[in-house]
Every structure is written in structure tokens, then in C-alpha cells.
Design a protein around this motif. Structure first.
Motif, PDB file in Angstrom:
ATOM      1  N   GLN A  70       0.842  -1.234  -0.092  1.00  0.00           N
ATOM      2  CA  GLN A  70      -0.224   0.074  -0.160  1.00  0.00           C
ATOM      3  C   GLN A  70       0.836   1.133  -0.023  1.00  0.00           C
ATOM      4  OE1 GLN A  70      -2.430  -0.547   3.385  1.00  0.00           O
ATOM      5  NE2 GLN A  70      -3.993  -2.137   2.523  1.00  0.00           N
ATOM      6  N   ASP A 117      -8.162   3.295  -5.502  1.00  0.00           N
ATOM      7  CA  ASP A 117      -7.536   2.429  -4.446  1.00  0.00           C
ATOM      8  C   ASP A 117      -7.590   3.001  -3.145  1.00  0.00           C
ATOM      9  OD1 ASP A 117      -6.472   0.887  -6.440  1.00  0.00           O
ATOM     10  OD2 ASP A 117      -4.504   1.986  -6.712  1.00  0.00           O
ATOM     11  N   ASN A 118      -7.760   4.337  -2.911  1.00  0.00           N
ATOM     12  CA  ASN A 118      -8.083   4.836  -1.443  1.00  0.00           C
ATOM     13  C   ASN A 118      -9.490   4.403  -0.977  1.00  0.00           C
ATOM     14  OD1 ASN A 118      -5.640   6.328  -1.777  1.00  0.00           O
ATOM     15  ND2 ASN A 118      -6.343   8.302  -2.086  1.00  0.00           N
ATOM     16  N   VAL A 146      -4.236   8.536   4.877  1.00  0.00           N
ATOM     17  CA  VAL A 146      -5.648   7.332   4.276  1.00  0.00           C
ATOM     18  C   VAL A 146      -5.447   6.055   5.049  1.00  0.00           C
ATOM     19  CG1 VAL A 146      -6.134   6.203   2.258  1.00  0.00           C
ATOM     20  CG2 VAL A 146      -5.187   8.479   2.025  1.00  0.00           C
ATOM     21  N   ILE A 205       0.195   4.951  -1.105  1.00  0.00           N
ATOM     22  CA  ILE A 205      -1.100   5.453  -0.292  1.00  0.00           C
ATOM     23  C   ILE A 205      -0.642   6.095   0.810  1.00  0.00           C
ATOM     24  CG2 ILE A 205      -2.890   4.851   1.271  1.00  0.00           C
ATOM     25  CD1 ILE A 205      -3.543   4.030  -1.675  1.00  0.00           C
TER      26      ILE A 205
END
Length: 443
Positions: A258, A329-330, A268, A264
Motif C-alpha cells: 500500500q 485504491d484509496n 489514508v 497510499i
């Protein structure tokens, strides 16, 4: 009696603070993960090995439980151990905070993390013992509400979840704005406050069941041995621990995937973990209101299946399935990853209530500590197994092509314990005793 009527509120205050502080442990540990990855430049396997090895003091919980059951300090055998646990944790985190970043080696960091987890395990043993003792006392005083024994467990579960929500929320934003040492310093200060509060609390105000203060550790060990020879207790603990140990943990790998591969943001990740903790809080509320009549075997089995489904979903996520559907993705990390992590822990609530009901009087501390120790050993084995699985499929800190296969293997192994779920006895909730022996069929 006045003391008896006011003791439930005092017990809730002591336990609420204790479980909240332990839930807030995620605040410094989030900083530890980034500090190890970015500050000490460790790889994903080393990170996961350190995360799991730092839990080794948790394995000694049965010993801490035996000592707290048998050894009284100034006439008390629970609150002093809460204070000792807070003190050791405060020393650990404050020491890390004071050391300069350039002067911290991996071995030094490991030593202080071990000390901190030693203090945490001692505090958790005392907290769990108070919950078991007080929960039984509440049940015996409310004959019209046998299910009240689960109310205190739900309350402390909520307190821990609230601490986790706040810890991850603040940690996710603080990690980009403050040095990790400042976060360690802040948590060390909170532990110091808890220590001074604990040394001011008198245990007799909690109105806990009186135990013989001359009972030695050998006698308590004998009581624990008798409890563990009961099939419904031994089979339940064995199955529950195995249901964790058999699942390879990929937390370190997913953390690197991640942060390194998907980039990321830390905020997040913090929000993701807040979402998971909020789900744990909601779980405790839902359980307390609607699920107490459901047998622990049914709940735990359902959670086990849900865990496997989330692992399959993670494999689809890594393959880009949701990304192709337009889901960012978040959003996936916040919602699904947040829920996936807490699924490992939410089945502890119904199981802890089951064990508290099965536990013979007098060895609550040692038996609950044994359960937590078994879970700790299972988590450590799961972590080491995860490192081996990652190496087998060729996953490293920069190579993740084998991650979907690892997640599918993980899901398959998660479902295996369901074939032996009959090891968990069916609890006769209305009369607070075991209705059927392990191996009986659920109707």
C-alpha cells in the motif's frame, strides 16, 4: 451495601480507562511502522518479523495471571498490576522518545518494544481478570438477566475501540507532521497519567470477589490445570488458537504494497484503521443488543467465513479488479482493508464471554491470561508463517506479482478450521452453563 451498589460504576471507570489506553496503543505503533520502514530502512519481511517478535512477552500471560491471582500487593491483586503495566510501558515509550534518531538501532528499538509489550501484557491480564470476576458478580446479582455477564465485556470492548479510533485518527495525521519520537512521548505521557491514577485507586472500592490471600502460585497452578482438563475449555482454546495460527499473516507485505507500490498516503491508512475501529465499536453495540442469544460457535464460524471472503476480495484488489470498475485504491483501502484487519479481532468478544462463563471461580486471571497467551502464540506463528508464504510466492518489498496467490492460499487456510468448529461447545445462555459437549451437533 453502598460499596456494592457503587462498585459497578467504579469498575467501569477503572476498566474504561485501562482498555481505552490499551486501545490507543495503535497511535505509537503506527509511528513505529513508518519509523522502521523509512528511518531504519527495514524490508517487509524484517518489519513483519519484528512486529510479531515484539509480541513474545504476551506468551508469558499465564505466568502473569498466576502471579496476580496468588500474589497480593498491599492487600490487592489486580490494580497494582495495572499500575505496574502502565509504568513499564511508560518507561519504554519515553526512553524511545528521548533517544536521538541517529542513536537508535534495530536491536535497541526491539528491546524497548519488548519492554513495552511486557507492560501491556501485564496490564491486559489484570484488566481481563477484573472483567471475568466482575462479570460473574453482575450475573449472580441479576438473576432476571443472565446475559448481563456479557455487558461488561461489551463495555470494555467499546472502550478499547474508542481508544483505537482516536489513536488511528490522530496517528494518521500526526505521522506526516511530527517526528515519531514526539508521538512516542505523547503516549508515554498518557501512560504516566494512568500509572498515577492506578496507584491512587483502592481495590476494595471495586467490591471484587474476595479470594484467599494465602493461596500460593502452586495452588493457583493446580486450579488452572484442573480448569484446562475440562474438555469444553481445552477444546475451545485449542481450536480458537489454531484458527489464528493456521492463517499466514501478510500485514507487513500489505503495508509495503500500500505504501511503496500504491503510494497510499499515511493519512489514508490512518482513516482506514479508524474505519476498522469504528466497525469494532459498532460490533460491540450490535452484539450487546442483538447477538447475545446467538451461540459463540455460530458467530465465530460466520466471522471465519467472512474473513476468507475479504481475503479473496484483497486478491481481486491486487489484480486490479476494483480499479477497473472505477473504484479508487484509496476508497478500497479505507473501507475493505480497514474491515479486513479488525475481523481478526472481533471474534475474540464472543469467545471471551464463552471462556468467562466456563471459567471456574478463583482462577479467572490465570485462565483468561492463558487464553490471551494462546492467541499471542498463534499470532506469532501466523506472522512467521506469513513471512514463509511471502518468500514461497516470491513477494518482496518491491515485487508483488505473487501476492494474489498468497492471498488465495491465505483464504483457503482460513476456511480449514470450520471443519472442526464442533470443538466449541454450545452454550446454554439462559442458564449460564454448557448445554452440550464438544463434538455435539448444533441444532
Amino acid at each position: 451495601m453502598v460499596a456494592s451498589s457503587s462498585s459497578p460504576a467504579k469498575i467501569r471507570k477503572v476498566l474504561g480507562l485501562g482498555f481505552w489506553v490499551q486501545g490507543f496503543r495503535c497511535f505509537p505503533w503506527l509511528a513505529v511502522n513508518f519509523f522502521l520502514k523509512d528511518g531504519l530502512q527495514v524490508d517487509s519481511s524484517t518489519l513483519q518479523l519484528l512486529q510479531n517478535s515484539a509480541n513474545l512477552p504476551m506468551v508469558g500471560k499465564p505466568l502473569y495471571g498466576l502471579v496476580s491471582d496468588a500474589v497480593y500487593i498491599a492487600g490487592q491483586h489486580r490494580v497494582p498490576y495495572l499500575a505496574l503495566g502502565a509504568f513499564l510501558q511508560a518507561v519504554s515509550w519515553l526512553a524511545i522518545a528521548i533517544l536521538s534518531q541517529s542513536g537508535i538501532s534495530l536491536s535497541t528499538m526491539s528491546l524497548y518494544l519488548l519492554l513495552g509489550n511486557l507492560g501491556a501484557s501485564i496490564a491486559e491480564v489484570a484488566n481481563d481478570a477484573i472483567v471475568a470476576e466482575a462479570g460473574k458478580q453482575l450475573t449472580s446479582s441479576k438473576h432476571s438477566q443472565p446475559s448481563s455477564s456479557g455487558e461488561l465485556q461489551s463495555f470494555v470492548w467499546m472502550a478499547s475501540a474508542v481508544g483505537g479510533i482516536l489513536g488511528f485518527f490522530l496517528g494518521g495525521f500526526a505521522i506526516d507532521r511530527y517526528a515519531p519520537q514526539k508521538m512516542f512521548l505523547f503516549y508515554g505521557f498518557i501512560l504516566s497519567v494512568q500509572f498515577f491514577i492506578c496507584i491512587l485507586v483502592k481495590e476494595n472500592c471495586l467490591n471484587l470477589p474476595k479470594r484467599r490471600s494465602d493461596a500460593g502460585i502452586r495452588e493457583k497452578l493446580s486450579e488452572l490445570s484442573i480448569a484446562l482438563r475440562k474438555h469444553e475449555i481445552a477444546y475451545s482454546i485449542t481450536w480458537f488458537a489454531a484458527s489464528y495460527a493456521i492463517i499466514p499473516s501478510l500485514t507487513g507485505t500489505m503495508f509495503f504494497y500500500q505504501t511503496q507500490y500504491l503510494n497510499i498516503d499515511s493519512s489514508v491508512l490512518g482513516i482506514s484503521k479508524v474505519f476498522g475501529q469504528a466497525a469494532m465499536l459498532m460490533w460491540s453495540v450490535i452484539y450487546n443488543r442483538h447477538l447475545k442469544s446467538v451461540t459463540p460457535r455460530t458467530l465465530i464460524s460466520a466471522i471465519q467465513v467472512t474473513m476468507a471472503l475479504f481475503m479473496i476480495s484483497d486478491a481481486l484488489f491486487v489484480e486490479g479488479f476494483y480499479r477497473n470498475m472505477g473504484l479508487s485504491d484509496n476508497i478500497y483501502v479505507v473501507v475493505f482493508s480497514g474491515l479486513s484487519e479488525v475481523l481478526l479481532f472481533i471474534k475474540i468478544l464472543p469467545f471471551s464471554i464463552l471462556v468467562a462463563k466456563l471459567c471456574p471461580p478463583g482462577c479467572e486471571g490465570s485462565l483468561m491470561a492463558f487464553v490471551m497467551s494462546a492467541i499471542a502464540i498463534a499470532f506469532i506463528m501466523s506472522g512467521y508463517l506469513g513471512v514463509a508464504l511471502a518468500a514461497y510466492v516470491g513477494v518482496t518489498g518491491n515485487e508483488f506479482s505473487g501476492l494474489p496467490l498468497a492471498l488465495l492460499i491465505q483464504a483457503f487456510l482460513t476456511l480449514l478450521p470450520l471443519y472442526w468448529s464442533s470443538c466449541i461447545p454450545i452454550l446454554e445462555l439462559e442458564s449460564d452453563h454448557v448445554n452440550e459437549k464438544p463434538g455435539s451437533k448444533e441444532e
